[in-house]
Design a protein around this motif. Structure first.
Motif, short mmCIF file in Angstrom:
data_model
loop_
_atom_site.label_atom_id
_atom_site.label_comp_id
_atom_site.label_asym_id
_atom_site.label_seq_id
_atom_site.Cartn_x
_atom_site.Cartn_y
_atom_site.Cartn_z
N ASP A 16 9.01 14.39 -2.92
CA ASP A 16 8.24 13.91 -4.04
C ASP A 16 6.63 14.12 -3.59
N VAL A 17 6.22 13.88 -2.31
CA VAL A 17 4.86 14.13 -1.66
C VAL A 17 4.58 15.43 -1.92
N ALA A 18 5.25 16.32 -1.62
CA ALA A 18 5.25 17.83 -1.56
C ALA A 18 4.86 18.27 -2.93
N ALA A 19 5.87 17.82 -3.90
CA ALA A 19 5.50 18.12 -5.37
C ALA A 19 4.53 17.84 -5.80
N GLU A 20 3.78 16.64 -5.48
CA GLU A 20 2.48 16.21 -6.17
C GLU A 20 1.49 16.99 -5.54
N ILE A 21 1.46 17.21 -4.25
CA ILE A 21 0.34 17.91 -3.49
C ILE A 21 0.29 19.23 -4.24
N GLN A 22 1.53 20.05 -4.18
CA GLN A 22 1.50 21.18 -4.87
C GLN A 22 0.96 21.32 -6.38
N ALA A 23 1.22 20.07 -7.13
CA ALA A 23 0.66 19.98 -8.53
C ALA A 23 -0.82 19.62 -8.63
N SER A 24 -1.44 19.27 -7.55
CA SER A 24 -2.70 18.75 -7.71
C SER A 24 -3.76 19.81 -7.05
N ALA A 25 -5.27 19.40 -6.99
CA ALA A 25 -5.98 20.38 -6.35
C ALA A 25 -6.27 19.54 -4.90
N LEU A 26 -5.34 18.96 -4.42
CA LEU A 26 -5.72 18.03 -2.93
C LEU A 26 -5.91 19.28 -1.83
N LEU A 85 0.96 -1.34 -0.10
CA LEU A 85 -0.18 -0.19 0.00
C LEU A 85 0.90 1.34 0.03
N ARG A 86 2.07 1.36 0.76
CA ARG A 86 2.88 2.55 1.03
C ARG A 86 3.57 2.76 -0.42
N ASP A 87 3.48 1.87 -1.46
CA ASP A 87 3.94 2.29 -2.63
C ASP A 87 3.52 3.29 -3.47
N LEU A 88 1.95 3.48 -2.89
CA LEU A 88 1.20 4.62 -3.54
C LEU A 88 1.76 5.73 -3.38
N GLN A 89 2.75 5.94 -2.38
CA GLN A 89 3.46 7.20 -1.99
C GLN A 89 4.54 7.45 -2.88
N ALA A 90 4.90 6.59 -3.79
CA ALA A 90 5.79 6.87 -4.68
C ALA A 90 5.44 7.74 -5.67
N ARG A 91 6.36 8.81 -6.40
CA ARG A 91 5.86 9.91 -7.00
C ARG A 91 5.15 9.49 -8.23
N ASP A 92 5.33 8.76 -9.02
CA ASP A 92 4.28 8.26 -10.25
C ASP A 92 3.10 7.91 -9.71
N LYS A 146 0.91 10.59 -8.13
CA LYS A 146 0.34 11.45 -9.34
C LYS A 146 -0.97 11.14 -9.69
N ALA A 147 -0.94 9.62 -10.18
CA ALA A 147 -2.13 8.70 -10.87
C ALA A 147 -3.06 8.70 -9.73
N LEU A 148 -2.85 8.64 -8.49
CA LEU A 148 -3.91 8.26 -7.51
C LEU A 148 -4.43 9.65 -7.20
N LEU A 149 -3.92 10.82 -7.16
CA LEU A 149 -4.43 12.02 -7.05
C LEU A 149 -5.29 12.57 -8.11
N ALA A 150 -4.68 12.39 -9.36
CA ALA A 150 -5.39 12.64 -10.27
C ALA A 150 -6.96 12.21 -10.42
N ALA A 151 -6.87 10.78 -10.19
CA ALA A 151 -8.01 9.90 -10.29
C ALA A 151 -9.17 10.43 -9.19
N ILE A 152 -8.50 10.56 -7.85
CA ILE A 152 -9.44 10.98 -6.75
C ILE A 152 -9.95 12.06 -6.92
N MET A 153 -9.28 13.27 -7.69
CA MET A 153 -9.80 14.57 -7.68
C MET A 153 -10.75 14.72 -8.82
N VAL A 154 -10.70 13.88 -9.90
CA VAL A 154 -11.53 13.90 -10.95
C VAL A 154 -12.90 13.30 -10.30
N ALA A 155 -12.81 12.20 -9.58
CA ALA A 155 -13.99 11.66 -8.84
C ALA A 155 -14.60 12.67 -8.12
N ARG A 156 -13.78 13.32 -7.21
CA ARG A 156 -14.49 14.50 -6.40
C ARG A 156 -15.27 15.27 -6.97
#
Length: 363
Positions: A227-237, A179-186, A189-199
């Motif tokens: 990596d986490v900070a960069a993806e948060i800043q690039a998303s609408a989280l 599960l923690r592998d989802l914290q890896a950057r790529d 990125k895919a997780l946050l994109a999918a979640i925010m579209v659904a939201r």
């Protein structure tokens, strides 16, 4: 209740930890928990991600896994409650025993593995409380055997959008393999994109955009935090929760139970979790909401999370040792702290010790 707690705790500690946990949930469900007599204090109000929290203290996910008692939890004095982690399908979690008390350290090791009754059961209970006041977040996760874990998180957003005050995407439990592998950057990125579209799609259906927080592990490296900070800043989280349990056993005096596999929480987590909190505050700047979790067991530790960069604070494991009167004591203590320091708002504490904590080395 506070006066009787030592006797109650002695009785509960005669049971194995999971049985004691279950008994405490049943007691709250039966109305046997204390009701906090808190004097409203406008100085403790915190507005975060479009939500107005009556005070900054919440109960972290893991206690009320299936939304059995969110209102009883709020009645203890918490400003908000978080249920879950909830998975799409019911699953039993890992074999028992899977939770262990480290009493000498006031810590807990657990390897529950997202035991959950599934979306349907939790959703029915939350729908039944519709119309009641109080902020109740929903912590969503993936089934252990999910073929597509990102799809499980999307399913959680879609299932609970009409009843959740906010969402937490829990990708940081150490007890679901991989599960923690989802914290890896790529992957993140895919997780946050999918979640925010659904939201955003669900916002059209339910008429409100539900805030989404990401819950990360305290065991990330500096590079992982980057990596986490960069993806948060690039998303609408909408925000971040720091942190989940740790795999570290540093500094524990109980070296017997400490050998059990799983994530460790409680007092010994405070140092590392607060260090990671401050490091993420420094990376994200002042505008991204952060909820600080890990080792909070008193007014002072709650206040220090805020000084280190948290907007809100959560606890859970400390109630095993301090009892259900703890949240009211902390909230009342925060009011007294505002008196002592002449604060117009508890938010005035935020960031006072960020640089001190962020300068610490991650061991």
């Amino acid at each position: 209740m506070d006066a009787l707690w030592p006797l109650i705790r002695a009785g509960l500690f005669r049971f194995d930890p999971e049985t004691a946990h279950t008994l405490s949930v049943k007691a709250l469900k039966a109305g046997l928990g204390p009701r906090a007599a808190l004097k409203p204090d406008a100085r403790l109000k915190v507005d975060v991600a479009g939500l107005s929290f009556p005070n900054p203290l919440g109960l972290a996910a893991g206690y009320d896994k299936n939304a059995d008692v969110p209102d009883a939890i709020l009645g203890l004095g918490f400003g908000f409650a978080e249920i879950g982690t909830v998975t799409p399908l019911a699953q039993p979690g890992n074999p028992k025993p899977r939770i262990f008390r480290l009493a000498a350290d006031e810590a807990v090791v657990n390897r529950f593995g997202f035991n959950s009754e599934g979306h349907g059961a939790a959703l029915a209970r939350l729908q039944a409380r519709r119309g009641r006041s109080g902020i109740v977040g929903v912590n969503i996760g993936a089934n252990k055997d999910a073929a597509d874990r990102i799809a499980d998180y999307v399913a959680g957003i879609r299932a609970f959008a009409g009843v959740a005050s906010y969402f937490t995407a829990n990708i940081s439990s150490p007890n679901t393999p991989g599960l923690r592998d989802l914290q890896a950057r790529d992957s993140l990125k895919a997780l946050l994109a999918a979640i925010m579209v659904a939201r955003d799609e669900e916002a059209i259906r339910v008429g409100r955009k539900v805030p989404v927080f990401l819950k990360i592990a305290p065991d990330l490296t500096e590079e992982g935090l980057d990596d986490v900070a960069a993806e948060i800043q690039a998303s609408a989280l909408d925000g971040l929760i720091v942190s989940n349990t740790t795999l570290s056993r540093a500094g524990l005096s109980d070296q017997v139970q400490a050998k059990e596999a799983g994530g460790m929480s409680g007092k010994p987590l405070f140092e590392r979790a607060t260090t990671v909190l401050a490091k993420m505050r420094r990376r994200l700047g002042g505008n991204v909401p952060i909820i600080g979790v890990g080792g909070v067991h008193s007014t002072e530790t709650a206040a220090e999370k805020i000084r280190a960069g948290a907007d809100l604070v959560q606890l859970y494991s400390s109630m095993v040792y301090e009892g259900p009167g703890l949240p009211a004591r902390i909230v009342n203590g925060l009011s007294m702290l505002c008196d002592r320091e002449g604060l117009g708002s508890i938010r005035d504490l935020r960031d006072r010790t960020v640089e001190v904590w962020a300068g610490k080395t991650l061991a």
